[in-house]
Motif scaffolding. Structure first.
Motif, mmCIF file in Angstrom:
data_model
loop_
_atom_site.group_PDB
_atom_site.id
_atom_site.type_symbol
_atom_site.label_atom_id
_atom_site.label_comp_id
_atom_site.label_asym_id
_atom_site.label_seq_id
_atom_site.Cartn_x
_atom_site.Cartn_y
_atom_site.Cartn_z
ATOM 1 N N ASP A 34 0.457 -1.332 15.603
ATOM 2 C CA ASP A 34 1.030 -2.195 14.561
ATOM 3 C C ASP A 34 0.038 -3.109 13.863
ATOM 4 O OD1 ASP A 34 0.526 -4.072 16.532
ATOM 5 O OD2 ASP A 34 2.636 -4.366 17.031
ATOM 6 N N GLY A 35 -1.196 -3.190 14.332
ATOM 7 C CA GLY A 35 -2.203 -4.033 13.696
ATOM 8 C C GLY A 35 -2.173 -5.480 14.130
ATOM 9 N N ASP A 36 -1.265 -5.847 15.029
ATOM 10 C CA ASP A 36 -1.243 -7.225 15.516
ATOM 11 C C ASP A 36 -2.563 -7.538 16.210
ATOM 12 O OD1 ASP A 36 1.306 -7.660 14.583
ATOM 13 O OD2 ASP A 36 2.280 -7.473 16.533
ATOM 14 N N ASP A 53 -3.688 3.193 8.899
ATOM 15 C CA ASP A 53 -2.486 3.685 8.235
ATOM 16 C C ASP A 53 -2.049 2.617 7.239
ATOM 17 O OD1 ASP A 53 -0.217 5.175 7.609
ATOM 18 O OD2 ASP A 53 0.876 4.597 9.415
ATOM 19 N N ILE A 54 -1.426 3.012 6.157
ATOM 20 C CA ILE A 54 -0.985 2.052 5.145
ATOM 21 C C ILE A 54 0.417 1.529 5.454
ATOM 22 C CG2 ILE A 54 -0.417 1.749 2.697
ATOM 23 C CD1 ILE A 54 -3.438 1.889 3.309
ATOM 24 N N GLN A 55 1.312 2.410 5.836
ATOM 25 C CA GLN A 55 2.694 2.007 6.109
ATOM 26 C C GLN A 55 2.874 1.796 7.600
ATOM 27 O OE1 GLN A 55 4.794 5.273 4.026
ATOM 28 N NE2 GLN A 55 5.737 3.600 2.868
ATOM 29 N N LEU A 56 2.939 0.530 7.976
ATOM 30 C CA LEU A 56 3.121 0.154 9.373
ATOM 31 C C LEU A 56 4.401 -0.656 9.493
ATOM 32 C CD1 LEU A 56 -0.588 -0.857 9.900
ATOM 33 C CD2 LEU A 56 0.542 1.079 11.006
ATOM 34 N N GLY A 61 -1.020 -1.875 5.640
ATOM 35 C CA GLY A 61 -2.448 -1.695 5.833
ATOM 36 C C GLY A 61 -3.264 -2.537 4.867
ATOM 37 N N VAL A 62 -2.744 -2.744 3.665
ATOM 38 C CA VAL A 62 -3.435 -3.570 2.672
ATOM 39 C C VAL A 62 -3.504 -5.015 3.156
ATOM 40 C CG1 VAL A 62 -3.353 -4.442 0.302
ATOM 41 C CG2 VAL A 62 -2.864 -2.025 0.758
ATOM 42 N N ASP A 63 -2.404 -5.540 3.697
ATOM 43 C CA ASP A 63 -2.409 -6.908 4.220
ATOM 44 C C ASP A 63 -3.376 -7.045 5.396
ATOM 45 O OD1 ASP A 63 -0.552 -7.732 2.325
ATOM 46 O OD2 ASP A 63 1.161 -7.505 3.680
ATOM 47 N N VAL A 79 -13.487 0.111 6.574
ATOM 48 C CA VAL A 79 -12.082 0.417 6.826
ATOM 49 C C VAL A 79 -11.684 1.595 5.951
ATOM 50 C CG1 VAL A 79 -9.716 -0.447 6.872
ATOM 51 C CG2 VAL A 79 -11.621 -2.024 7.327
ATOM 52 N N VAL A 80 -11.202 2.655 6.590
ATOM 53 C CA VAL A 80 -10.793 3.872 5.898
ATOM 54 C C VAL A 80 -9.264 3.943 5.926
ATOM 55 C CG1 VAL A 80 -10.900 6.400 5.903
ATOM 56 C CG2 VAL A 80 -12.927 5.057 6.551
ATOM 57 N N ALA A 81 -8.662 4.011 4.757
ATOM 58 C CA ALA A 81 -7.210 4.166 4.659
ATOM 59 C C ALA A 81 -6.848 5.597 5.036
ATOM 60 C CB ALA A 81 -6.733 3.863 3.245
ATOM 61 N N VAL A 82 -5.813 5.738 5.853
ATOM 62 C CA VAL A 82 -5.265 7.046 6.213
ATOM 63 C C VAL A 82 -3.816 7.020 5.754
ATOM 64 C CG1 VAL A 82 -4.821 8.681 8.068
ATOM 65 C CG2 VAL A 82 -6.822 7.182 8.190
ATOM 66 N N THR A 83 -3.506 7.837 4.748
ATOM 67 C CA THR A 83 -2.223 7.665 4.074
ATOM 68 C C THR A 83 -1.638 8.969 3.552
ATOM 69 O OG1 THR A 83 -1.124 6.491 2.251
ATOM 70 C CG2 THR A 83 -3.406 7.160 1.900
ATOM 71 N N ALA A 84 -0.319 8.972 3.420
ATOM 72 C CA ALA A 84 0.368 10.094 2.781
ATOM 73 C C ALA A 84 0.393 9.939 1.263
ATOM 74 C CB ALA A 84 1.790 10.201 3.319
ATOM 75 N N PHE A 85 0.009 8.760 0.761
ATOM 76 C CA PHE A 85 -0.036 8.535 -0.687
ATOM 77 C C PHE A 85 -1.282 9.216 -1.237
ATOM 78 C CE2 PHE A 85 2.289 4.788 0.935
ATOM 79 C CZ PHE A 85 3.469 4.958 0.238
ATOM 80 N N ALA A 86 -1.119 10.462 -1.679
ATOM 81 C CA ALA A 86 -2.270 11.288 -2.042
ATOM 82 C C ALA A 86 -2.506 11.397 -3.542
ATOM 83 C CB ALA A 86 -2.103 12.683 -1.457
ATOM 84 N N ASP A 87 -1.679 10.740 -4.353
ATOM 85 C CA ASP A 87 -1.880 10.867 -5.800
ATOM 86 C C ASP A 87 -3.105 10.048 -6.225
ATOM 87 O OD1 ASP A 87 -0.682 8.130 -7.175
ATOM 88 O OD2 ASP A 87 0.256 8.634 -5.257
#
Length: 124
Positions: A34-36, A53-56, A61-63, A79-87
Motif C-alpha cells: 500500500d505504500g505506507d 503501481d499507480i492505483q493503490l 502512486g503519484v502522491d 521511481v518507475v511507474a508500473v501501470t495499466a494506463f498505457a495510452d
C-alpha cells in the motif's frame, strides 16, 4: 547481488510476478502492498529503484512519488511507474509528474529487467 528493488503493488499476482522475476535475476526485493511508510522503507532498505503501481488502495502512486521527492533521503531515488494506463497521454503525464520511466501492464519481463538494471548500482 545486482541491487535492491522496492515493489509497491497491491495486486498479489502482480507482486508475485515482479518478485519472482527480479529474484531469479538476482535482485533483492522489498515489498509494500500500500505504500505506507514508503520513504522510511526505501531509505532503510538501501533501495536502488522503486517499482510503483499507480492505483493503490490507500494512496495513488503519484502522491507517493511526491512524498519520495519531498524527502532528502529519497529525492533522487529512481521511481518507475508500473501501470495499466498505457495510452501515450497517460505515459507522458506520469513522466511529467516526475517518474523516471513507465512500464505498462501486462508486464514484459525483458523490459522490466532491462529498466531495473539501468537504475541499480553495478556493485550491488
Amino acid at each position: 547481488m545486482p541491487g535492491t528493488v522496492v515493489i509497491v503493488e497491491d495486486n498479489a499476482m502482480n507482486m508475485k510476478l515482479l518478485e519472482q522475476a527480479l529474484g531469479i535475476a538476482g535482485f533483492t526485493t522489498v515489498k509494500s502492498a500500500d505504500g505506507d511508510g514508503l520513504v522510511e522503507l526505501a531509505s532503510g532498505a538501501g533501495a536502488d529503484v522503486i517499482l510503483m503501481d499507480i492505483q493503490l488502495p490507500r494512496h495513488s502512486g503519484v502522491d507517493l512519488l511526491r512524498q519520495l521527492r519531498g524527502d532528502p533521503r529519497t529525492r533522487a531515488l529512481p521511481v518507475v511507474a508500473v501501470t495499466a494506463f498505457a495510452d501515450p497521454d497517460s505515459i507522458a503525464g506520469f513522466l511529467d509528474e516526475g517518474f523516471d520511466q513507465v512500464i505498462t501492464k501486462p508486464i514484459s519481463i525483458r523490459k522490466l529487467l532491462d529498466e531495473v538494471s539501468r537504475y541499480c548500482r553495478a556493485d550491488g
